[in-house]
Design a protein around this motif. Structure first.
Motif, PDB file in Angstrom:
ATOM      1  N   GLY A 194      -0.806   1.855   1.751  1.00 15.20           N
ATOM      2  CA  GLY A 194       0.273   1.629   0.802  1.00 15.20           C
ATOM      3  C   GLY A 194       0.456   2.785  -0.148  1.00 15.20           C
ATOM      4  O   GLY A 194      -0.206   3.822  -0.065  1.00 15.20           O
ATOM      5  N   ASN A 195       1.357   2.552  -1.102  1.00 20.28           N
ATOM      6  CA  ASN A 195       1.667   3.597  -2.075  1.00 20.28           C
ATOM      7  C   ASN A 195       0.461   3.968  -2.911  1.00 20.28           C
ATOM      8  O   ASN A 195       0.309   5.108  -3.333  1.00 20.28           O
ATOM      9  CB  ASN A 195       2.810   3.139  -2.977  1.00 20.28           C
ATOM     10  CG  ASN A 195       4.124   3.025  -2.211  1.00 20.28           C
ATOM     11  OD1 ASN A 195       4.304   3.690  -1.197  1.00 20.28           O
ATOM     12  ND2 ASN A 195       5.004   2.175  -2.696  1.00 20.28           N
ATOM     13  N   ASP A 196      -0.411   2.979  -3.201  1.00 16.82           N
ATOM     14  CA  ASP A 196      -1.563   3.251  -4.037  1.00 16.82           C
ATOM     15  C   ASP A 196      -2.494   4.238  -3.341  1.00 16.82           C
ATOM     16  O   ASP A 196      -3.022   5.163  -3.961  1.00 16.82           O
ATOM     17  CB  ASP A 196      -2.291   1.944  -4.340  1.00 16.82           C
ATOM     18  CG  ASP A 196      -2.995   2.000  -5.692  1.00 16.82           C
ATOM     19  OD1 ASP A 196      -2.405   2.556  -6.634  1.00 16.82           O
ATOM     20  OD2 ASP A 196      -4.131   1.514  -5.780  1.00 16.82           O
ATOM     21  N   ASN A 197      -2.671   4.039  -2.023  1.00 18.05           N
ATOM     22  CA  ASN A 197      -3.544   4.940  -1.278  1.00 18.05           C
ATOM     23  C   ASN A 197      -2.950   6.334  -1.213  1.00 18.05           C
ATOM     24  O   ASN A 197      -3.662   7.336  -1.329  1.00 18.05           O
ATOM     25  CB  ASN A 197      -3.772   4.392   0.134  1.00 18.05           C
ATOM     26  CG  ASN A 197      -5.108   4.850   0.693  1.00 18.05           C
ATOM     27  OD1 ASN A 197      -5.478   6.006   0.556  1.00 18.05           O
ATOM     28  ND2 ASN A 197      -5.822   3.942   1.339  1.00 18.05           N
ATOM     29  N   LEU A 198      -1.629   6.416  -1.040  1.00  8.71           N
ATOM     30  CA  LEU A 198      -0.983   7.726  -1.015  1.00  8.71           C
ATOM     31  C   LEU A 198      -1.074   8.411  -2.374  1.00  8.71           C
ATOM     32  O   LEU A 198      -1.080   9.638  -2.464  1.00  8.71           O
ATOM     33  CB  LEU A 198       0.485   7.574  -0.602  1.00  8.71           C
ATOM     34  CG  LEU A 198       0.705   7.121   0.843  1.00  8.71           C
ATOM     35  CD1 LEU A 198       2.188   6.964   1.127  1.00  8.71           C
ATOM     36  CD2 LEU A 198       0.085   8.113   1.823  1.00  8.71           C
ATOM     37  N   ARG A 199      -1.144   7.607  -3.423  1.00  3.21           N
ATOM     38  CA  ARG A 199      -1.325   8.184  -4.758  1.00  3.21           C
ATOM     39  C   ARG A 199      -2.662   8.921  -4.856  1.00  3.21           C
ATOM     40  O   ARG A 199      -2.763   9.963  -5.495  1.00  3.21           O
ATOM     41  CB  ARG A 199      -1.243   7.070  -5.803  1.00  3.21           C
ATOM     42  CG  ARG A 199      -1.226   7.553  -7.242  1.00  3.21           C
ATOM     43  CD  ARG A 199      -0.784   6.431  -8.158  1.00  3.21           C
ATOM     44  NE  ARG A 199      -1.638   5.249  -8.002  1.00  3.21           N
ATOM     45  CZ  ARG A 199      -2.670   4.987  -8.788  1.00  3.21           C
ATOM     46  NH1 ARG A 199      -2.954   5.793  -9.792  1.00  3.21           N
ATOM     47  NH2 ARG A 199      -3.393   3.910  -8.590  1.00  3.21           N
ATOM     48  N   TYR A 200      -3.675   8.394  -4.169  1.00  2.00           N
ATOM     49  CA  TYR A 200      -4.965   9.075  -4.153  1.00  2.00           C
ATOM     50  C   TYR A 200      -4.868  10.389  -3.362  1.00  2.00           C
ATOM     51  O   TYR A 200      -5.528  11.373  -3.704  1.00  2.00           O
ATOM     52  CB  TYR A 200      -6.032   8.170  -3.546  1.00  2.00           C
ATOM     53  CG  TYR A 200      -6.264   6.898  -4.326  1.00  2.00           C
ATOM     54  CD1 TYR A 200      -6.325   6.917  -5.725  1.00  2.00           C
ATOM     55  CD2 TYR A 200      -6.414   5.667  -3.682  1.00  2.00           C
ATOM     56  CE1 TYR A 200      -6.521   5.751  -6.449  1.00  2.00           C
ATOM     57  CE2 TYR A 200      -6.618   4.504  -4.401  1.00  2.00           C
ATOM     58  CZ  TYR A 200      -6.673   4.547  -5.781  1.00  2.00           C
ATOM     59  OH  TYR A 200      -6.863   3.394  -6.497  1.00  2.00           O
ATOM     60  N   ALA A 201      -4.033  10.398  -2.321  1.00  2.00           N
ATOM     61  CA  ALA A 201      -3.815  11.637  -1.573  1.00  2.00           C
ATOM     62  C   ALA A 201      -3.140  12.681  -2.448  1.00  2.00           C
ATOM     63  O   ALA A 201      -3.493  13.870  -2.435  1.00  2.00           O
ATOM     64  CB  ALA A 201      -2.973  11.363  -0.325  1.00  2.00           C
ATOM     65  N   GLU A 202      -2.154  12.247  -3.232  1.00  2.63           N
ATOM     66  CA  GLU A 202      -1.468  13.166  -4.142  1.00  2.63           C
ATOM     67  C   GLU A 202      -2.419  13.679  -5.219  1.00  2.63           C
ATOM     68  O   GLU A 202      -2.308  14.824  -5.669  1.00  2.63           O
ATOM     69  CB  GLU A 202      -0.273  12.455  -4.783  1.00  2.63           C
ATOM     70  CG  GLU A 202       0.829  12.112  -3.777  1.00  2.63           C
ATOM     71  CD  GLU A 202       1.919  11.240  -4.378  1.00  2.63           C
ATOM     72  OE1 GLU A 202       3.030  11.249  -3.849  1.00  2.63           O
ATOM     73  OE2 GLU A 202       1.645  10.558  -5.387  1.00  2.63           O
ATOM     74  N   TYR A 203      -3.380  12.836  -5.602  1.00  3.65           N
ATOM     75  CA  TYR A 203      -4.393  13.262  -6.573  1.00  3.65           C
ATOM     76  C   TYR A 203      -5.236  14.397  -5.991  1.00  3.65           C
ATOM     77  O   TYR A 203      -5.508  15.395  -6.663  1.00  3.65           O
ATOM     78  CB  TYR A 203      -5.270  12.064  -6.929  1.00  3.65           C
ATOM     79  CG  TYR A 203      -6.455  12.391  -7.805  1.00  3.65           C
ATOM     80  CD1 TYR A 203      -6.321  12.524  -9.179  1.00  3.65           C
ATOM     81  CD2 TYR A 203      -7.727  12.557  -7.243  1.00  3.65           C
ATOM     82  CE1 TYR A 203      -7.412  12.823  -9.986  1.00  3.65           C
ATOM     83  CE2 TYR A 203      -8.819  12.852  -8.040  1.00  3.65           C
ATOM     84  CZ  TYR A 203      -8.668  12.983  -9.398  1.00  3.65           C
ATOM     85  OH  TYR A 203      -9.743  13.287 -10.183  1.00  3.65           O
ATOM     86  N   VAL A 204      -5.625  14.258  -4.726  1.00  6.00           N
ATOM     87  CA  VAL A 204      -6.428  15.299  -4.070  1.00  6.00           C
ATOM     88  C   VAL A 204      -5.627  16.583  -3.913  1.00  6.00           C
ATOM     89  O   VAL A 204      -6.143  17.685  -4.116  1.00  6.00           O
ATOM     90  CB  VAL A 204      -6.933  14.801  -2.701  1.00  6.00           C
ATOM     91  CG1 VAL A 204      -7.632  15.923  -1.934  1.00  6.00           C
ATOM     92  CG2 VAL A 204      -7.887  13.622  -2.884  1.00  6.00           C
ATOM     93  N   LEU A 205      -4.328  16.457  -3.578  1.00  7.40           N
ATOM     94  CA  LEU A 205      -3.481  17.634  -3.431  1.00  7.40           C
ATOM     95  C   LEU A 205      -3.159  18.289  -4.775  1.00  7.40           C
ATOM     96  O   LEU A 205      -2.787  19.458  -4.824  1.00  7.40           O
ATOM     97  CB  LEU A 205      -2.169  17.254  -2.734  1.00  7.40           C
ATOM     98  CG  LEU A 205      -2.249  16.958  -1.235  1.00  7.40           C
ATOM     99  CD1 LEU A 205      -0.912  16.452  -0.729  1.00  7.40           C
ATOM    100  CD2 LEU A 205      -2.665  18.192  -0.463  1.00  7.40           C
ATOM    101  N   GLY A 206      -3.287  17.527  -5.866  1.00  7.01           N
ATOM    102  CA  GLY A 206      -3.020  18.090  -7.185  1.00  7.01           C
ATOM    103  C   GLY A 206      -1.565  18.094  -7.575  1.00  7.01           C
ATOM    104  O   GLY A 206      -1.141  18.943  -8.362  1.00  7.01           O
ATOM    105  N   VAL A 207      -0.760  17.169  -7.026  1.00  8.85           N
ATOM    106  CA  VAL A 207       0.673  17.174  -7.314  1.00  8.85           C
ATOM    107  C   VAL A 207       1.104  16.072  -8.289  1.00  8.85           C
ATOM    108  O   VAL A 207       2.291  15.925  -8.561  1.00  8.85           O
ATOM    109  CB  VAL A 207       1.490  17.048  -6.010  1.00  8.85           C
ATOM    110  CG1 VAL A 207       1.243  18.238  -5.115  1.00  8.85           C
ATOM    111  CG2 VAL A 207       1.153  15.748  -5.264  1.00  8.85           C
ATOM    112  N   LEU A 208       0.148  15.306  -8.817  1.00  3.99           N
ATOM    113  CA  LEU A 208       0.492  14.284  -9.804  1.00  3.99           C
ATOM    114  C   LEU A 208       0.701  14.932 -11.167  1.00  3.99           C
ATOM    115  O   LEU A 208       0.133  15.987 -11.465  1.00  3.99           O
ATOM    116  CB  LEU A 208      -0.634  13.246  -9.902  1.00  3.99           C
ATOM    117  CG  LEU A 208      -0.896  12.370  -8.673  1.00  3.99           C
ATOM    118  CD1 LEU A 208      -2.102  11.481  -8.925  1.00  3.99           C
ATOM    119  CD2 LEU A 208       0.323  11.524  -8.329  1.00  3.99           C
ATOM    120  N   ASP A 209       1.530  14.293 -12.012  1.00  3.79           N
ATOM    121  CA  ASP A 209       1.671  14.804 -13.370  1.00  3.79           C
ATOM    122  C   ASP A 209       0.416  14.455 -14.167  1.00  3.79           C
ATOM    123  O   ASP A 209      -0.488  13.759 -13.678  1.00  3.79           O
ATOM    124  CB  ASP A 209       2.937  14.263 -14.036  1.00  3.79           C
ATOM    125  CG  ASP A 209       2.949  12.735 -14.142  1.00  3.79           C
ATOM    126  OD1 ASP A 209       1.877  12.134 -14.334  1.00  3.79           O
ATOM    127  OD2 ASP A 209       4.044  12.147 -14.033  1.00  3.79           O
TER     128      ASP A 209
END
Length: 272
Positions: free
Chosen positions: A8-23
């Motif tokens: 889900g979106n929550d898991n993809l949020r963790y992927a974005e955290y690893v990539l460093g693209v979250l605000d």
């Protein structure tokens, strides 16, 4: 890379955290989750195992000397340091230039990783031979718009395929009240052409008309003048020109921009 369909979106949020693209706020929230819940910590660890090995497949490339020169100039690493008084409330969280460059760096890492994912050869597909030296993509041009002081005021990136320009402020000088910066394209041997009013404190995205797009190239330049907030009333610069910069791109860029401009012009005629 295969991503399970039920994530889900929550898991993809963790992927974005690893990539460093979250605000900053979203990243802080995920970091807190990692510290307090086993589920978040496990999800982040899983994405790290999936994504981090991709960076090992990126071939090492020695950047050209001008790259580091521009980075040092943009970060003002060579500027003389002065001990300025600092309020207790000011710190890393209020350091806008720091977050500006951290955001650029995180985006660059994410783009590099995504590029690797897209270009990785599939199984049983022979890898293509590497070229001896990297070339800039033909669909882009760039310009460093420097002020008279030598400090970069803005940087401009021209996406020719999408017919747009993104102008990002670096360290522009302050302007008098009631005045604003206007960007001009100066073709070789021609008069300045107004591109758009640009911002001093935020990026400006500009749609490029076919006629303007066709005039871009290494013989042209960009300049910024001080104008009334609504722009020059005469169609030509009326105030002081405070910054200017040459336009550069790969050797194939000029032919590419001519083709793109012709395609865009034809499309515009059809839509009329």
């Amino acid at each position: 890379m295969n991503t399970p369909a039920d994530e889900g979106n929550d898991n993809l949020r963790y992927a974005e955290y690893v990539l460093g693209v979250l605000d900053a706020d979203a990243r802080a929230a995920v970091a807190q989750e990692v510290q307090t819940t086993d589920e978040a910590a496990s999800a982040v660890a899983l994405w790290q195992r999936r994504l981090m090995p991709l960076s090992e497949q990126i071939a090492s490339v020695t950047p050209a000397p001008y790259v580091w020169a521009r980075i040092r100039d943009d970060l003002r690493l060579d500027a003389p340091t002065a001990a300025a008084p600092r309020r207790e409330s000011e710190g890393l969280w209020n350091n806008l230039p720091l977050w500006h460059w951290l955001g650029i760096g995180a985006t660059a890492v994410a783009v590099a990783l995504l590029a690797v994912v897209v270009t990785l050869p599939r199984e049983n597909t022979p890898a293509t031979a590497e070229t001896s030296s990297p070339k800039a993509p033909a669909g882009y041009m760039v310009s460093t718009i420097q002020q008279d002081s030598g400090v970069t005021g803005w940087t401009a990136t021209m996406d020719l395929d999408r017919a747009r320009m993104i102008v990002v402020p670096a360290a522009p000088s302050a302007l008098p009240s009631g005045k604003a910066p206007e960007l001009w394209l100066i073709p070789a041997g021609g008069k300045p052409i107004s591109v758009a009013m640009i911002k001093r404190d935020a990026p400006t995205t500009i749609a490029l008309e076919p006629s303007l797009l066709a005039k871009l190239g290494p013989t042209a330049a960009l300049a910024v003048s001080v104008e009334p907030v609504g722009g020059s009333p005469t169609g030509q610069p009326t105030g002081a020109v405070i910054a200017k910069g040459a336009i550069s791109g790969s050797p194939e860029t000029h032919d590419h921009v001519v083709r793109v401009a012709a395609i865009n012009a034809a499309a515009a005629r059809k839509s009329v």
